[in-house]
Design a protein around this motif. Sequence first.
Motif, PDB file in Angstrom:
ATOM      1  N   ARG A   1      45.567  59.773  19.412  1.00  0.00           N
ATOM      2  CA  ARG A   1      45.330  61.200  19.581  1.00  0.00           C
ATOM      3  C   ARG A   1      43.835  61.444  19.591  1.00  0.00           C
ATOM      4  NH1 ARG A   1      48.893  64.680  21.722  1.00  0.00           N
ATOM      5  NH2 ARG A   1      48.567  66.820  21.029  1.00  0.00           N
TER       6      ARG A   1
ATOM      7  N   ASP B   1      42.899  69.649  19.258  1.00  0.00           N
ATOM      8  CA  ASP B   1      43.348  68.340  19.719  1.00  0.00           C
ATOM      9  C   ASP B   1      43.317  68.287  21.241  1.00  0.00           C
ATOM     10  OD1 ASP B   1      45.695  69.481  20.772  1.00  0.00           O
ATOM     11  OD2 ASP B   1      46.930  68.895  19.058  1.00  0.00           O
TER      12      ASP B   1
ATOM     13  N   TYR C   1      40.742  64.219  19.250  1.00  0.00           N
ATOM     14  CA  TYR C   1      40.418  65.506  18.625  1.00  0.00           C
ATOM     15  C   TYR C   1      38.971  65.880  18.956  1.00  0.00           C
ATOM     16  CZ  TYR C   1      44.580  64.463  15.834  1.00  0.00           C
ATOM     17  OH  TYR C   1      45.852  64.156  15.438  1.00  0.00           O
TER      18      TYR C   1
ATOM     19  N   ALA D   1      40.585  66.286  11.103  1.00  0.00           N
ATOM     20  CA  ALA D   1      41.277  65.662  12.229  1.00  0.00           C
ATOM     21  C   ALA D   1      41.991  64.383  11.799  1.00  0.00           C
ATOM     22  CB  ALA D   1      40.274  65.354  13.344  1.00  0.00           C
TER      23      ALA D   1
END
Length: 458
Positions: A141, A153, A143, A25
């Motif tokens: 972001r 995600d 994950y 990730a």
Amino acid sequence: MISVFDMFKIGIGPSSSHTVGPMKAAKTFIEGLVSQGLLEQVDELRSELFGSLGQTGKGHGTGKAVILGLLGEEPHLVNTDNIDAMLALVEQEQKLTLSNGHIVNFTRQDGITYHRRKTLPAHANAMTLYAYQAGQCIAQRTYYSVGGGFVLDQDEILATDASPATPITAAPYDFNSALELVSMCNNNGLSIASLMMQNELSVHNEGAIDAQLWAIWQTMKDCVNKGYSKEGLLPGGLKLRRRAPSLYRRLKAEGRNNIDPLTAMDWVDLFALSVNEQNAAGDRVVTAPTNGAAGIIPAVLCYYDMFVEEVDQDICNRFLLTAAAIGILYKKNASISGAEVGCQGEVGVACSMAAGALTAIMGGTVEQVENAAEIGMEHNLGLTCDPVGGLVQVPCIERNAMGAVKAINASRMALRGDGNHKVSLDKVIKTMMDTGRDMGSKYKETAKGGLAVNIVEC
């Protein structure tokens, strides 16, 4: 259709969900910054770990994995001998030198935040990565590490058709249940391994498939053999001494002529202990289907190699392809994440995979393979994930040895039968998932229940 190479991935310990997934990730996050043209603007990176990643991430090496991923390392390629030096440099400088040479801040205070009481709703294993410029967040972001090194995600986790695996879209035999799998095999005159091979051939050539499967088997054997010689204590606060080297010396000294009829089981214990001690030390292992259960499938195949006949390319293929087919059923219809369903989703699934695969290479019918896989899981139902000290050591290492022995026994029971049985594999998979949902969170890789709270750590 999920590939065999999604079920078996070469990586590093100690956890597929806490180490392999977060590393992937973090690397993906950096790649996203590059694709958006933002990386050169970034002067600081931060991360937050939630749920099980936050609760047991320190013992499972999640923070280390995040750093390695941000540095551009991949689980199957990273040089395990260099990891400590790379991490020490980051700790000393509080900076990351990314793969393109760009240097960013990564401080002790903000680089990694472990949230022990905060969980994101989509999954128990969640992490958010942030990129900053002059104190302002310019990208972030989230994950989810959903088990076995699979990652989704924040958009994919909400999509009903998203898969963490790379699907074989042109698979000629797309099965979603054990009933379908058995029917397809019988209707087409195929073994489970042959059916799986036909699926793989829709995207790979046979030579590449053979080479990758053989590489997986060789990595498993190398891990077993390396564990024989690694003396001393495992990392972490438990001060747990490696047992594989001394057990290996004793078994070698006794020789193959030992009159004890159960000596083979001692070797199976050794094979599993060796792999999982290597895993606990953060060394190279094969995720099978997770790192916490990485010792079971190698131990069973090593048992066949030592006590039945030498494993050649054909046996290797049939064993791993059959095991993968069974694992795919769990991945599609339940879970292989200890944080989601407890250790029944890790050791239980690996035991089921190994039992079915051993039955296949011992000459069992498709129905006997399905029966063995069912037995392997039925007697792991309700198995909790309660790692002492948040480390993948107690009870995880011994649990792999027990799971391997149980897989061999399940196979023998199925081979002595005719394939007819009361409980189907599909029913036991559904029961495992239902049991996992009912299981309290303290028994699902949080180190808040079971042995984790009843064993003094030092």
